[in-house]
Write an enzyme that holds these catalytic residues in place. Structure first.
Site, short mmCIF file in Angstrom:
data_model
loop_
_atom_site.label_atom_id
_atom_site.label_comp_id
_atom_site.label_asym_id
_atom_site.label_seq_id
_atom_site.Cartn_x
_atom_site.Cartn_y
_atom_site.Cartn_z
N SER A 40 41.06 -17.69 -0.26
CA SER A 40 40.81 -18.73 -0.96
C SER A 40 41.91 -19.61 -1.18
O SER A 40 41.70 -20.90 -1.48
CB SER A 40 40.39 -18.21 -2.36
OG SER A 40 41.78 -17.72 -2.96
N LYS A 78 45.63 -19.41 -7.34
CA LYS A 78 44.96 -20.61 -7.18
C LYS A 78 46.00 -21.80 -7.42
O LYS A 78 47.21 -21.49 -7.92
CB LYS A 78 43.99 -20.74 -8.25
CG LYS A 78 42.89 -19.48 -8.23
CD LYS A 78 42.00 -19.65 -7.15
CE LYS A 78 41.12 -18.56 -7.02
NZ LYS A 78 40.43 -18.10 -5.54
#
Length: 182
Positions: A40, A78
């Site tokens: 991700s 993230k």
């Protein structure tokens, strides 16, 4: 002679104990190693890379953080997009924070691989995704750099600031990638 040996052993044990105590305190309160799982954050961080996180950093826009996942027992990595009070919108693949457009140079490698007409980040407003027009106090809005595959705030909404373990400061494995991730 025996007293000297006992004194040396005691001194050695004491030194080892204090060294371990300092390491434990630093690891618990100041920095910690972690491992990236998944794609991700690619290409910024890749699967199985080893990183060092700082537990004392001031959180700012675009910092890469590690936090306790809101939807599993894992930790996620993230990028902070929205801080408390921010209005977030993506329109025509451009990020707007509080109405101001931002360039996201870390997305450039992923944009190069897209077919014409495909957007890396679909259009959205914070209200459409979360039902709120601003990031609430005590929360963050986060997204992965690999926007097409990232499970992030677009899926699980906001994350509590208290769930943040720390900011990624250094990548130490693989050795050829060692350094500060951007």
């Amino acid at each position: 002679m025996k007293a000297d040996i006992n004194k040396e052993i005691f001194s050695l044990v004491k030194s080892i104990f204090f060294s371990l105590a300092i390491v434990a305190i630093c690891r618990y309160f100041i920095f910690s190693p972690s491992t990236v799982h998944g794609e991700s954050m690619s290409p910024t961080l890749k699967d199985h890379e080893k990183i060092i996180i700082s537990k004392v950093s001031k959180l700012e826009h675009f910092d890469v953080i590690v936090f306790h996942a809101p939807d599993s027992d894992a930790n996620y990595v993230k990028r902070i997009i929205g801080l408390p009070g921010d209005r977030i919108e993506v329109k025509d693949d451009i990020l707007y924070i509080n109405g101001k457009p931002y360039k996201e140079p870390y997305l450039k490698p992923n944009r190069k691989n897209l077919f014409p007409g495909i957007k890396l980040t679909g259009d959205f407003t914070l209200k459409e995704i979360t039902g709120k027009s601003k990031v609430p106090k005590g929360y963050l809005f986060v997204m992965g750099d690999n926007r097409l595959v990232s499970k992030d705030s677009r899926h699980f909404k906001f994350i509590p600031i208290q769930s943040v373990i720390g900011e990624v400061k250094f990548r130490y494995y693989p050795l050829k990638e060692m350094g500060i991730p951007e």
